[in-house]
Design an enzyme around this catalytic site. Structure first.
Site, short mmCIF file in Angstrom:
data_model
loop_
_atom_site.label_atom_id
_atom_site.label_comp_id
_atom_site.label_asym_id
_atom_site.label_seq_id
_atom_site.Cartn_x
_atom_site.Cartn_y
_atom_site.Cartn_z
N LYS A 116 -3.48 -16.69 3.84
CA LYS A 116 -4.80 -16.47 2.93
C LYS A 116 -5.25 -17.63 2.27
CE LYS A 116 -4.63 -11.71 1.89
NZ LYS A 116 -4.66 -10.50 1.00
N LYS A 198 -1.63 -9.18 13.54
CA LYS A 198 -1.71 -7.81 13.27
C LYS A 198 -3.10 -7.08 12.82
CE LYS A 198 -1.70 -8.15 8.11
NZ LYS A 198 -1.23 -7.67 6.84
N LYS A 201 -7.98 -5.26 7.93
CA LYS A 201 -9.32 -4.79 7.45
C LYS A 201 -10.08 -6.10 7.21
CE LYS A 201 -7.32 -3.29 3.25
NZ LYS A 201 -6.05 -2.31 3.03
P1 TYM Z 1 -1.96 -3.58 2.20
O1 TYM Z 1 -3.03 -3.20 1.13
O2 TYM Z 1 -2.10 -5.00 2.99
O3 TYM Z 1 -1.44 -2.46 3.37
C1 TYM Z 1 -1.11 -1.31 3.01
C2 TYM Z 1 0.20 -0.93 3.84
O4 TYM Z 1 -0.04 -0.95 5.05
C3 TYM Z 1 0.75 -1.61 5.95
N1 TYM Z 1 0.06 -2.34 7.20
C4 TYM Z 1 0.28 -2.25 8.32
N2 TYM Z 1 1.39 -1.45 8.77
C5 TYM Z 1 1.50 -1.67 10.31
N3 TYM Z 1 0.47 -2.22 11.03
C6 TYM Z 1 -0.44 -2.80 10.25
N4 TYM Z 1 -1.32 -3.71 10.94
C7 TYM Z 1 -0.44 -2.93 9.04
N5 TYM Z 1 -1.48 -3.36 8.09
C8 TYM Z 1 -1.09 -3.20 6.88
C9 TYM Z 1 1.27 -2.65 5.06
O5 TYM Z 1 2.64 -3.19 5.56
C10 TYM Z 1 1.44 -1.95 3.52
O6 TYM Z 1 2.71 -1.20 3.88
N6 TYM Z 1 1.03 -6.00 -0.87
C11 TYM Z 1 0.74 -4.89 -0.37
C12 TYM Z 1 0.41 -3.77 -1.54
C13 TYM Z 1 1.48 -3.68 -2.45
C14 TYM Z 1 2.72 -3.07 -2.55
C15 TYM Z 1 3.33 -3.17 -3.77
C16 TYM Z 1 3.53 -2.53 -1.66
C17 TYM Z 1 1.16 -4.09 -3.87
N7 TYM Z 1 2.48 -3.91 -4.67
C18 TYM Z 1 4.63 -2.72 -4.11
C19 TYM Z 1 4.60 -1.90 -1.61
C20 TYM Z 1 5.23 -2.07 -3.10
C21 TYM Z 1 -0.42 -4.76 0.69
O7 TYM Z 1 -1.27 -5.95 0.59
O8 TYM Z 1 -0.69 -4.01 1.45
#
Ligand code: TYM
Length: 333
Positions: A116, A198, A201
C-alpha cells in the site's frame, strides 16, 4: 438440557468500494454459513478505510451499501451482530493500548504495508503502518475463537496472535488466541487481468467483478479475462493462472470439484468455460442485488440494525477493554 457455549467469530470488511467477487467468495458467503453454529460479529471496518484517503460522501454511501449487502447475502441481524467499527469506541481505545505492546520491526515486515505504501506514495501515514494493530484489537476485543477471512489476511492474523500471546504472557489470561478460518476453495480469487495478483477493488475496473455489476458488465469482464494460448482447460495455477482462476471461481460458485469440472470441460474451449463462469456469477449475484435494492430503500431499518449492533458489540468490547486496563494498572472508573 445443558447449553454448550458457542464459539465466537469476528470478521470485518472495509467500505472502501463495492465488494468484489473475491470478497464474496473468500469471506462474506462463509459468514452466512457460520451463523447458526457460532456466535458471530461482523464489522464494517470504517476506521481501517481512512488509511487511504476517502471522499466523505462516498465513504458514507459505501458504508451504508455494505450494511445493506451484508443483509442481502442473508445474514440475520438477530443471529449476527452487524455494526460499524467507528460506532464502537473501544476499537480505537484498544488499538492505542496494543500499540504499546507491538514493535516497529514487526509492523515493518507486513507485506500489505509495503504494497500500500508503494500504491499511495504520497500518503504513507502512520495509520497505514499500525493498521494490523487496530485489526488485532478488533479481534481480541471480542475474545474471538475464529476469524473467517481470505488468504491475504494471514499475516495480519499471525501478528494478532503474536500480540495476544505477548500480552497474555505479561498479564496472564487476558485474550483468547484466535485461529484463521479459510475457505477450501476461493481463499484467494485472482485478478481477471493479471491472474498472478489477487482480485482487488482498488485495481482498474476490468480486473474485478463487483457484487453489484450488471449482467452485461459481468459478461464483458469475463470475455476479456486473461487466459493463455495453449487451449487446454486444466487446473494448474502456476503455469495457467488465468484458466485456473476461472475454474476456482466456478468451483466455488457451483459446489463442483475441480476434477468434476475439468472432466466436464474435456475437449471444450475457453469460450465455453467463460460462458459457464459468467452464468454462474450472474445467477449467484442476481438475488443478492435484488435484496440489496430492497434494503437500500429502507434506511430506517438499516439504522435500527446498525444501532442495535453497535450497542451489543460495545457491551462485549467494554468487558475486554476493562479487563486489560485493570491488568495494566489503570485506576478503575
Ligand atoms: P478487506 O476489506 O480487504 O476484505 C474483506 C474480506 O475479503 C477477503 N478478500 C478476498 N478473499 C479471496 N480472494 C480475494 N481476492 C479477496 N480479496 C479480499 C479478505 O481476506 C477479507 O476476509 N483488514 C481487513 C478488514 C478487517 C478485518 C478485521 C478482518 C478489519 N478488521 C478483523 C477480520 C478481522 C480487510 O482489509 O479486508
Amino acid at each position: 438440557m445443558e447449553q454448550v457455549k458457542k464459539q465466537r467469530i469476528l470478521s470485518g470488511i472495509q467500505p472502501s468500494g463495492t465488494p468484489t467477487l473475491g470478497n464474496y467468495i473468500g469471506a462474506m458467503r462463509n459468514w452466512k454459513l457460520l451463523e447458526d453454529e457460532y456466535d458471530c460479529l461482523y464489522m464494517i471496518a470504517d476506521l481501517h478505510a481512512i488509511t487511504v484517503r476517502q471522499e466523505p460522501a462516498k465513504l458514507r454511501q459505501q458504508s451504508m451499501q455494505l450494511l445493506a449487502l451484508l443483509l442481502a447475502i442473508g445474514l440475520d441481524p438477530q443471529k449476527n451482530v452487524l455494526f460499524f467499527q467507528s460506532h464502537v469506541p473501544q476499537h480505537s481505545q484498544m488499538a492505542w493500548l496494543l500499540n504499546c505492546y507491538t514493535y516497529m520491526g514487526e509492523m515493518s515486515r507486513m507485506t500489505q504495508f509495503k504494497d500500500k505504501s508503494a500504491k499511495h506514495a504520497d500518503n504513507i501515514n502512520c495509520g497505514l503502518f499500525t493498521y494490523p494493530i487496530l485489526m488485532a484489537g478488533d479481534i481480541l476485543l471480542y475474545q474471538a475463537n475464529l476469524v473467517p477471512v481470505g488468504k491475504d489476511q494471514t499475516q495480519h492474523l499471525e501478528i494478532c496472535r503474536d500480540i495476544a500471546t505477548r500480552v497474555n504472557g505479561l498479564y496472564s489470561n487476558v485474550f483468547t488466541i484466535p485461529e484463521g478460518y479459510y475457505p477450501k476453495v476461493g481463499a484467494r480469487v485472482m485478478s481477471l487481468q493479471d491472474p498472478t495478483r489477487k482480485m482487488s477493488k482498488s485495481d482498474p475496473d476490468d480486473c474485478f467483478i463487483s457484487i453489484l455489476d450488471t449482467p452485461d458488465t459481468i459478461r464483458r469482464k469475463y470475455r476479456r479475462a486473461v487466459t493463455d494460448s495453449d487451449g487446454e482447460i486444466r487446473f494448474d495455477p502456476e503455469n495457467k493462472p488465468g484458466v485456473s482462476n476461472l475454474l476456482s471461481i466456478l468451483c466455488a460458485l457451483t459446489g463442483q470439484t475441480i476434477d468434476e469440472l475439468t472432466a466436464s470441460f474435456a475437449g471444450k474451449g475457453y469460450g465455453e468455460l467463460k460462458a459457464a463462469v459468467t452464468d454462474a456469477t450472474i445467477e449467484t449475484l442476481a438475488p443478492i442485488q435484488e435484496r440489496f435494492n430492497q434494503y437500500m430503500g429502507d434506511k430506517a431499518y438499516l439504522e435500527t440494525v446498525y444501532r442495535d449492533g453497535a450497542a451489543r458489540a460495545s457491551h462485549l468490547a467494554e468487558r475486554t477493554l476493562q479487563k486489560l486496563m485493570k491488568k495494566i494498572g489503570y485506576v478503575q472508573k
